[in-house]
Design a protein around this motif. Structure first.
Motif, PDB file in Angstrom:
ATOM      1  N   PRO A 211       0.816  -1.220   0.000  1.00 14.04           N
ATOM      2  CA  PRO A 211       0.000   0.000   0.000  1.00 14.04           C
ATOM      3  C   PRO A 211       0.850   1.270   0.000  1.00 14.04           C
ATOM      4  N   ASP A 212       1.756   1.352  -0.946  1.00  8.55           N
ATOM      5  CA  ASP A 212       2.615   2.521  -1.091  1.00  8.55           C
ATOM      6  C   ASP A 212       2.133   3.363  -2.267  1.00  8.55           C
ATOM      7  N   GLY A 213       2.496   4.629  -2.256  1.00  2.00           N
ATOM      8  CA  GLY A 213       2.186   5.467  -3.408  1.00  2.00           C
ATOM      9  C   GLY A 213       0.842   6.155  -3.294  1.00  2.00           C
ATOM     10  N   SER A 214       0.000   5.968  -4.292  1.00  4.37           N
ATOM     11  CA  SER A 214      -1.247   6.718  -4.406  1.00  4.37           C
ATOM     12  C   SER A 214      -2.309   6.201  -3.449  1.00  4.37           C
ATOM     13  N   PHE A 215      -3.380   7.012  -3.285  1.00  2.03           N
ATOM     14  CA  PHE A 215      -4.516   6.591  -2.471  1.00  2.03           C
ATOM     15  C   PHE A 215      -5.144   5.327  -3.035  1.00  2.03           C
ATOM     16  N   LEU A 216      -5.125   5.194  -4.356  1.00  2.00           N
ATOM     17  CA  LEU A 216      -5.707   4.005  -4.961  1.00  2.00           C
ATOM     18  C   LEU A 216      -4.934   2.758  -4.540  1.00  2.00           C
ATOM     19  N   ASP A 217      -3.609   2.870  -4.443  1.00  2.00           N
ATOM     20  CA  ASP A 217      -2.779   1.738  -4.023  1.00  2.00           C
ATOM     21  C   ASP A 217      -3.079   1.323  -2.584  1.00  2.00           C
ATOM     22  N   SER A 218      -3.436   2.282  -1.748  1.00  2.00           N
ATOM     23  CA  SER A 218      -3.634   2.001  -0.324  1.00  2.00           C
ATOM     24  C   SER A 218      -5.099   1.875   0.075  1.00  2.00           C
ATOM     25  N   PHE A 219      -6.013   2.018  -0.879  1.00  2.00           N
ATOM     26  CA  PHE A 219      -7.439   2.119  -0.554  1.00  2.00           C
ATOM     27  C   PHE A 219      -7.969   0.894   0.191  1.00  2.00           C
ATOM     28  N   LEU A 220      -7.461  -0.294  -0.131  1.00  2.00           N
ATOM     29  CA  LEU A 220      -7.972  -1.508   0.500  1.00  2.00           C
ATOM     30  C   LEU A 220      -7.606  -1.599   1.980  1.00  2.00           C
ATOM     31  N   THR A 221      -6.672  -0.770   2.457  1.00  2.00           N
ATOM     32  CA  THR A 221      -6.372  -0.767   3.896  1.00  2.00           C
ATOM     33  C   THR A 221      -7.572  -0.284   4.706  1.00  2.00           C
ATOM     34  N   LEU A 222      -8.542   0.350   4.048  1.00  2.00           N
ATOM     35  CA  LEU A 222      -9.736   0.810   4.764  1.00  2.00           C
ATOM     36  C   LEU A 222     -10.582  -0.361   5.274  1.00  2.00           C
ATOM     37  N   ALA A 223     -10.323  -1.555   4.788  1.00  2.00           N
ATOM     38  CA  ALA A 223     -11.020  -2.741   5.296  1.00  2.00           C
ATOM     39  C   ALA A 223     -10.410  -3.243   6.601  1.00  2.00           C
ATOM     40  N   ALA A 224      -9.320  -2.624   7.052  1.00  2.00           N
ATOM     41  CA  ALA A 224      -8.527  -3.141   8.166  1.00  2.00           C
ATOM     42  C   ALA A 224      -9.296  -3.383   9.467  1.00  2.00           C
ATOM     43  N   PRO A 225     -10.291  -2.554   9.846  1.00  2.00           N
ATOM     44  CA  PRO A 225     -10.978  -2.834  11.121  1.00  2.00           C
ATOM     45  C   PRO A 225     -11.607  -4.224  11.190  1.00  2.00           C
ATOM     46  N   PHE A 226     -11.879  -4.832  10.042  1.00  2.00           N
ATOM     47  CA  PHE A 226     -12.502  -6.157  10.014  1.00  2.00           C
ATOM     48  C   PHE A 226     -11.481  -7.289   9.879  1.00  2.00           C
ATOM     49  N   LEU A 227     -10.187  -6.950   9.893  1.00  2.00           N
ATOM     50  CA  LEU A 227      -9.161  -7.936   9.557  1.00  2.00           C
ATOM     51  C   LEU A 227      -8.059  -8.056  10.604  1.00  2.00           C
ATOM     52  N   SER A 228      -8.325  -7.704  11.848  1.00  2.00           N
ATOM     53  CA  SER A 228      -7.292  -7.756  12.888  1.00  2.00           C
ATOM     54  C   SER A 228      -7.020  -9.192  13.335  1.00  2.00           C
ATOM     55  N   PHE A 229      -5.732  -9.488  13.557  1.00  2.00           N
ATOM     56  CA  PHE A 229      -5.307 -10.806  14.029  1.00  2.00           C
ATOM     57  C   PHE A 229      -4.951 -10.795  15.509  1.00  2.00           C
ATOM     58  N   ASP A 230      -4.681  -9.630  16.074  1.00  2.00           N
ATOM     59  CA  ASP A 230      -4.458  -9.486  17.516  1.00  2.00           C
ATOM     60  C   ASP A 230      -4.668  -8.031  17.880  1.00  2.00           C
ATOM     61  N   GLY A 231      -4.765  -7.736  19.173  1.00  2.00           N
ATOM     62  CA  GLY A 231      -4.934  -6.352  19.569  1.00  2.00           C
ATOM     63  C   GLY A 231      -5.134  -6.172  21.052  1.00  2.00           C
ATOM     64  N   MET A 232      -5.125  -4.903  21.474  1.00  2.00           N
ATOM     65  CA  MET A 232      -5.329  -4.504  22.873  1.00  2.00           C
ATOM     66  C   MET A 232      -6.240  -3.290  22.881  1.00  2.00           C
ATOM     67  N   ASN A 233      -7.206  -3.257  23.809  1.00  2.00           N
ATOM     68  CA  ASN A 233      -8.066  -2.082  23.888  1.00  2.00           C
ATOM     69  C   ASN A 233      -7.752  -1.244  25.119  1.00  2.00           C
ATOM     70  N   GLU A 234      -8.448  -0.113  25.238  1.00  2.00           N
ATOM     71  CA  GLU A 234      -8.149   0.858  26.289  1.00  2.00           C
ATOM     72  C   GLU A 234      -8.452   0.351  27.691  1.00  2.00           C
ATOM     73  N   LYS A 235      -9.167  -0.740  27.820  1.00  2.00           N
ATOM     74  CA  LYS A 235      -9.435  -1.348  29.116  1.00  2.00           C
ATOM     75  C   LYS A 235      -8.355  -2.345  29.519  1.00  2.00           C
ATOM     76  N   GLY A 236      -7.367  -2.534  28.661  1.00  2.00           N
ATOM     77  CA  GLY A 236      -6.316  -3.495  28.962  1.00  2.00           C
ATOM     78  C   GLY A 236      -6.708  -4.921  28.643  1.00  2.00           C
ATOM     79  N   LEU A 237      -7.634  -5.094  27.707  1.00  2.00           N
ATOM     80  CA  LEU A 237      -8.067  -6.421  27.245  1.00  2.00           C
ATOM     81  C   LEU A 237      -7.343  -6.708  25.931  1.00  2.00           C
ATOM     82  N   ALA A 238      -6.671  -7.863  25.846  1.00  2.00           N
ATOM     83  CA  ALA A 238      -5.937  -8.238  24.641  1.00  2.00           C
ATOM     84  C   ALA A 238      -6.400  -9.595  24.141  1.00  2.00           C
ATOM     85  N   ILE A 239      -6.289  -9.799  22.833  1.00  2.00           N
ATOM     86  CA  ILE A 239      -6.704 -11.049  22.213  1.00  2.00           C
ATOM     87  C   ILE A 239      -5.825 -11.307  21.003  1.00  2.00           C
ATOM     88  N   ALA A 240      -5.539 -12.585  20.744  1.00  2.00           N
ATOM     89  CA  ALA A 240      -4.808 -12.986  19.539  1.00  2.00           C
ATOM     90  C   ALA A 240      -5.350 -14.316  19.065  1.00  2.00           C
TER      91      ALA A 240
END
Length: 338
Positions: A132-161
């Motif tokens: 996803p380098d270069g133009s907005f068109l090249d990176s546009f599919l990163t907007l799907a990212a909220p539905f594609l997480s493999f791990d994470g931590m939230n503000e309550k200190g809850l983590a999942i992987a």
């Protein structure tokens, strides 16, 4: 001017999100903040019975009609939960597979918890020759990212992987909404403050495993409570930690089944356990990141370690690095509300 005004009206938050996208490692590691509503509450009303359903929702809701083709990957991952000398809860995780660019994503939904998560961009169709380098068109599919997480931590200190396992059988209730592997992670990050809340949320939904890659989840919270959630014999099963730490690898741990893939899952588990035990159950951040780098998977001469991330569930601090590159550890912070 009219075209610009229309574009800003239709894509204002999307453009702002894409502007925030930056490359933090030449291997193919990025960071981005998602601005605006990514429609997850709307998604929870309908769910998805297969990847095509998710593709259709994301295409319509986030990508303004630009199609996406989900490409699921998963292989030899390792994760652990341990305390440091101050009593902070550390959550470490490796993702091992063939080349997969990654995105560290920051979200703050109005009706959910802020979080930082790691997205496998191969899931959105990116590759070593298509980043996803270069133009907005090249990176546009990163907007799907909220539905594609493999791990994470939230503000309550809850983590999942998520970690792949050789088999999993999830229960199915036709009266419940169905989620896939990664939208279940988004559910937990957006809506759960504790391990108990995460388990209860997962019980409210059916789950299917995208691409036929069965998974289990390591979940921990700021209190130090951690579990592995597995799907055995069409039941959601919980593996509680028996010591002051917990380790997850690519085998089914529930009820002592220890069903593995016949690769290095038990060896990696033992290596992590030996290091934690040798340090009396206490690891500092630098020890944890080095341990993650040490247990990353090699398949012959092929280094499969794509990213390693360490979340501090107490302070909101963290560290992430690509492909065993401990010379380029990127620090980050999520403001905590716990």
């Amino acid at each position: 001017m009219i075209i610009l005004i229309v574009a800003l009206a239709l894509f204002g938050n999307e453009l702002r999100s894409l502007v925030s996208l930056k490359k933090v490692d030449a291997y193919g590691m990025y960071q981005m903040t998602y601005y605006g509503d990514y429609g997850f509450d709307e998604f929870l009303e309908i769910g998805a019975n297969n990847d095509a359903d998710i593709e259709a929702f994301v295409t319509k809701r986030l990508l303004k009609g630009l199609p996406i083709n989900l490409g699921v990957t998963g292989d030899g991952c390792t994760a652990f939960v341990v305390k440091n000398e101050n009593g902070d809860i550390l959550f470490g995780r490796n993702f091992d597979f063939l080349y997969a660019p990654s995105l560290q994503l920051y979200t703050a939904p109005e009706d959910g918890y802020a979080s930082v998560s790691t997205v496998n961009l191969a899931f959105a169709g990116y590759s070593e020759d298509n980043l996803p380098d270069g133009s907005f068109l090249d990176s546009f599919l990163t907007l799907a990212a909220p539905f594609l997480s493999f791990d994470g931590m939230n503000e309550k200190g809850l983590a999942i992987a998520l970690l792949a396992v050789p088999e999993a059988e999830a229960p199915y209730n036709p009266d419940k909404i169905t989620l896939n592997t990664t939208t279940a992670i988004r559910l937990v990050l957006d809506k759960a403050a504790t391990v108990e809340e995460a388990i209860e949320l997962l019980k409210q939904y059916n789950i299917y495993f995208s691409g036929g890659i069965e998974c289990h989840y390591l979940i921990a919270d700021a209190s130090g409570h951690s579990v592995i959630v597995e799907y055995v014999n069409r039941e959601l099963c919980v593996v509680e930690a028996e010591t002051g730490y917990q380790i997850a690898s690519n085998f089914i741990a529930y009820d002592g089944l220890n069903i593995g893939e016949g690769f290095t899952e038990f060896e990696r588990y033992d290596r992590v356990q030996n290091v934690i035990e040798a340090n009396n159950g206490i690891l500092e951040a630098d020890q944890s990141t080095q341990l993650l780098a040490d247990v990353g998977v090699f398949d012959g001469d092929i280094d499969k370690l794509q990213w390693s991330v360490l979340y501090n569930l107490t302070t909101g601090n963290g560290e992430i690095f690509a492909s065993r590159k401990t010379n380029n550890i990127i620090g980050f912070h999520l403001d905590m509300d716990n």
